[in-house]
Every structure is written in C-alpha cells, then in structure tokens.
Design an enzyme around this catalytic site. Structure first.
Site, PDB file in Angstrom:
ATOM      1  N   HIS A 173       0.857  -1.180   0.000  1.00 41.75           N
ATOM      2  CA  HIS A 173       0.000   0.000   0.000  1.00 41.75           C
ATOM      3  C   HIS A 173       0.900   1.240   0.000  1.00 41.75           C
ATOM      4  CE1 HIS A 173      -4.011  -1.804   1.740  1.00 41.75           C
ATOM      5  NE2 HIS A 173      -3.644  -2.357   0.590  1.00 41.75           N
ATOM      6  N   GLU A 193       1.017   3.839   1.794  1.00 42.23           N
ATOM      7  CA  GLU A 193       1.526   4.252   3.106  1.00 42.23           C
ATOM      8  C   GLU A 193       2.734   3.415   3.518  1.00 42.23           C
ATOM      9  OE1 GLU A 193      -1.540   3.330   2.238  1.00 42.23           O
ATOM     10  OE2 GLU A 193      -3.044   4.023   3.694  1.00 42.23           O
ATOM     11  N   CYS A 244      -5.892   1.753   5.974  1.00 40.50           N
ATOM     12  CA  CYS A 244      -6.540   0.524   6.441  1.00 40.50           C
ATOM     13  C   CYS A 244      -5.888   0.108   7.769  1.00 40.50           C
ATOM     14  CB  CYS A 244      -6.390  -0.580   5.385  1.00 40.50           C
ATOM     15  SG  CYS A 244      -4.770  -1.381   5.366  1.00 40.50           S
ATOM     16  N   CYS A 301      -2.060  -0.373   7.600  1.00 36.01           N
ATOM     17  CA  CYS A 301      -1.272   0.858   7.490  1.00 36.01           C
ATOM     18  C   CYS A 301      -1.399   1.720   8.748  1.00 36.01           C
ATOM     19  CB  CYS A 301      -1.695   1.633   6.257  1.00 36.01           C
ATOM     20  SG  CYS A 301      -1.404   0.702   4.738  1.00 36.01           S
TER      21      CYS A 301
END
Lengths: 150, 150
Positions: free
Chosen positions: A46, A48, A76, A79
C-alpha cells in the site's frame, strides 16, 4: 497533500488502486509513494507502507516519531497500525474509507492507547479530489470487466 | 512451526524481537523469515510481513489464497490485516499476544467479515516454546538496561 494526490494519479496511470502517500519531517519531504501491489506482486505494498519504509531507510531508523504521514485515503488497519508501530507524530488523510478504514471510518486502530503514544490525526484534506481519483479507477475497472464479459 | 521457531531463535541471536514466520503452499515452504526491524531500519519488517512479501515474490502474485502463514506469536493488527489483504487460506500461530494481538488476543481483525473471505485460524501451536524465546529476549534486554543505568 498535493504531492500525495500527484502520486495517486501516477498510480492510476499505472493501473494500480490510486492512493498516494508522502512522509515529511518538519518542512522536508522524506518520501513520496503510491500503491504498488500489482507491479511488485506485494500484498503489503500500500502507498503508506511504501512511503514509511522509504522514509525509515532515508533516516536509517525505524522510529519516525518526528514524522508525519500524508495519504489520500484513510489508512486501512495494516497501514494505521504501521503508523503506530513507527511511533509517528501525526497523520493527515484525504477521503474517509467506510469499507476498511482503520482510523474510525470502519474500525479505529489509530487512537488505540495499547499501541503507545497516540499521533495527531486529521482527515478530510482534499477529500473530494482524493475520492474522485478512486471513483475514476473503479469506473474504468467496471468498464473493462463489462467489455471482457460482454 | 519448528522452522518458524528456528527463525525466531536466529532473530534472538541477532538482537531482534524473536518472532519467526513461514509461508507454505501445500507441503512446500515458500518463505522463512524473522523480525528485521532493527537491522533493516524498517518499522513494518515484522516476521510475518517479511515472510508474506518473500512468498508473494516467489509466486509473482499478491494473492496468496492457497497459502498458509505459520508464526510463533499471534500477529499484530498490521500483520493480521496483511494476511487478510493477501487473502490467505489459513494461519497457525504460537503464543497469544494479549498486548497487541490482532487475532483476538487484543483486538480481532482476522475474523472480520469486512476484509473478505475469512481464513482458517488456529493458535497455541508450540506456544510455550514460542513464548519462552520472547521471555528470554526481554529478560536479556532488562539486564542490559539495568547494567547501562547502574
């Protein structure tokens, strides 16, 4: 947040779910990243996570207690927990994610006291633009699927 | 789980929080990993994350729907969410983590329906051995700190 949005647009062009992230330390940008799940065959890539790893590499330490994360979509739980494990000072995010947001949109990991000092958190920054890029991506995806199926 | 425990012992020798993880596909071991947070200056380098990334690289896909994760300690919410994002078939873990476990020890991300198909989960495998390695690590850490402070 403009930089994070540009990164999200880059992800869109590359066929990735368009989320962009930036890590800053004071006025300095340490890392800019976007979602690389498809390209890197990495379920953890992801935006992040990629931005956090890059920033930690830059500083050569895993504690990012003087750093902020800027991300176009509410992180999410993976993260959001990473933000906490890195002991980050703060988090700005764009659009809320009622589906799997980890900062209150769905569940709230970012404010849990069990994970140590709680970072400063502010959502809703350039949220409309951030959400639009995502909506465009999923609309394109549905068109492609309809073409394939039809 | 023996392999994961050996990986945890390797982490102990290298001064990392001793958690080990293995990803399997059927009877095949795809990856063995341990916590590398200090050595890689990476807040996300928990054993599970390293093992997942390696396995996904091995298969050249981010979906690990036919794979199992074996880990000596209950995954935290970051790692438990990663298991779900990778759509893994199942998870075996050793010791429970009442502090920040993400599979029911503290919060429960692993069984959340919002994250898609729920994996099979079984905890408590070789739990005593897994916990002992961790206890040894933290005991050593306290001794070192006491020496430094005294």
């Amino acid at each position: 947040m403009r930089l994070a949005l540009q990164a999200a647009q880059q992800a869109l062009q590359e066929g990735e779910v368009p989320v962009g992230a930036v890590v800053t330390q004071g006025r300095q940008v340490l890392s800019v990243a976007y979602n690389l799940r498809e390209q890197q065959s990495d379920p953890t890539a992801h935006a992040e996570m990629v931005a956090l790893r890059k920033a930690a590499q830059e500083l050569q330490r895993w504690r990012l207690q003087d750093c902020w994360l800027w991300v176009t979509l509410e992180p999410c739980p993976m993260c959001a927990t990473a933000v906490r494990l890195a002991q980050m000072e703060g988090l700005f995010y764009g659009a809320q994610d009622p589906r799997i947001g980890g900062c209150g949109g769905w569940i709230d990991v970012i404010h849990e006291t069990a994970l140590g000092p709680i970072p400063q958190v502010r959502g809703g920054l350039l949220a409309e633009e951030a959400a639009s890029v995502l909506q465009l991506f999923f609309a394109q995806l549905r068109t492609q699927q309809a073409r394939r199926d039809g």
